[in-house]
Design an enzyme around this catalytic site. Structure first.
Site, PDB file in Angstrom:
ATOM      1  N   PHE A 105       0.850  -1.476  -0.098  1.00 56.99           N
ATOM      2  CA  PHE A 105       0.310  -0.076   0.067  1.00 56.99           C
ATOM      3  C   PHE A 105       0.832   1.506   0.164  1.00 56.99           C
ATOM      4  CE2 PHE A 105      -4.289   1.450   1.085  1.00 56.99           C
ATOM      5  CZ  PHE A 105      -3.893   3.448   1.154  1.00 56.99           C
ATOM      6  N   ASP A 149      -4.052 -12.395   2.350  1.00 55.08           N
ATOM      7  CA  ASP A 149      -2.753 -12.616   2.388  1.00 55.08           C
ATOM      8  C   ASP A 149      -2.475 -12.400   4.582  1.00 55.08           C
ATOM      9  OD1 ASP A 149      -0.682 -12.123   1.974  1.00 55.08           O
ATOM     10  OD2 ASP A 149      -1.332  -9.417   1.529  1.00 55.08           O
TER      11      ASP A 149
END
Length: 348
Positions: free
Chosen positions: A46, A160
């Site tokens: 991110f 994840d």
């Protein structure tokens, strides 16, 4: 991304009901001392994560979207809308978000002890986590996953789960984080299919890595890997017995079949380990790592097994992703340069 495009999407996001408070950019700049490098906590797909202190003294963690991020506005919106609906002691709590100018940020509760991997894979810090603490962490992660899969008002596949996405609070209680890749299932849906395989290969179930099929059982597989890493203090991607090219799953299975499972114990646990609990956890990890997803337990069964509330079947050979080759049946041609093969592990 062009400024005008970014602005249009920001306006679109701000017009939606994201169910969590909005933080102004000025507030975040002040809290993080203008994103000072001294406040940097880490980095992910991110972008960067910073520690901040609000004017009322509350500590926060700020996840700042990088302009070069492989994740984008869709993942950002996914994480905000998803985690805003989730409340559980073993999930990281989202406090709010900021969309202003070109800045896109998520604001979380601050986890003072960082991520689980920073302890179990560090020779010095690993000593902090004795057996009782590790067992509590294992049980907490299992409860968090059970909530996602069965007990929340949504059915959520994390996709994840790994040691770096488990954060530890001031009491060393685990909290699952990073929901940017998570998927929501509705109604009676039990599995999905994707052309875009995301996640971390060392933790991926074979049916997901190769064919893009995911379900609660693909998260169960990831939990099995994570469990092995907590027990051994070793990474699954590490090579054991270089001449045989074994990863942690293969190494652990060989020890199990040779009747020497205790050789897997992290050396710093030798004095604190409750051997019956260790062996139970190891057996559970193998059950979670079965080749066929229907042979893996669901998380409600895992929680009961961890607490000795149900008998444990004898595991069959677990399956392992070996090397770096994705089979030609991969749903995602963009990943074809990563080569993964699935191997059943035979005892020596």
């Amino acid at each position: 991304m062009e400024n005008n495009e970014m602005l249009d999407q920001n306006i679109e996001l701000q017009s939606e009901d994201l169910e969590v408070p909005f933080f102004s950019l000025a507030t975040i700049v002040t809290a993080t001392n203008n994103f000072s490098s001294d406040n940097k906590l880490g980095e992910g797909g991110f972008g960067l994560v910073y520690k901040g202190i609000l004017t009322d003294g509350h500590e926060i963690a700020v996840k700042r979207l990088s302009r070069s991020s492989i994740q984008g506005l869709n993942e950002f919106k996914n994480e905000v809308m998803l985690i805003a609906k989730l409340q559980h002691r073993n999930l990281v709590r989202l406090l709010g978000y900021c969309i202003e100018g070109e800045e896109i940020m998520l604001i979380y509760e601050y986890m003072p002890n960082g991520s689980l991997d920073s302890f179990i894979f560090d020779e010095t810090r690993a000593n902090v986590l004795g057996w009782s603490m590790r067992f509590n962490i294992i049980c907490g992660i299992a409860r968090g996953l059970l909530y996602l899969h069965e007990d929340s008002r949504l059915r959520i596949i994390h996709r994840d789960l790994k040691t770096s996405n488990v954060l530890l609070d001031s009491k060393m209680s685990p909290k699952i984080s990073d929901f940017g890749m998570a998927r929501i299932f509705g109604g009676d849906q039990t599995e999905g299919n994707t052309d875009r395989v995301v996640g971390t290969y060392g933790y991926m179930a074979p049916e997901y890595a190769i064919d893009g099929l995911f379900s609660v059982k693909s998260d169960v597989y990831s939990f099995g890997i994570l469990l092995l890493e907590i027990l051994s203090g070793k990474k699954n991607r590490r090579s054991f017995h270089p001449s045989q090219g074994l990863n942690l799953v293969a190494h652990a299975w060989n020890l199990w079949k040779d009747g020497k499972p205790l050789e897997l114990i992290d050396t710093c646990l030798e004095d604190s380990c409750i051997l019956l609990e260790f062996v139970r956890c190891l057996r559970i990890s193998f059950l979670c790592l079965q080749q066929h997803h229907e042979d893996r337990p669901n998380m409600s069964s895992v929680v009961m097994m961890l607490h000795g509330e149900s008998s444990l079947p004898e595991p069959k050979e677990p399956t392992s992703l070996v090397g770096k080759k994705l089979s030609s049946s991969s749903k995602n041609p963009s990943l074809s340069t990563n080569e993964i093969t699935v191997t059943l592990l035979e005892a020596r």
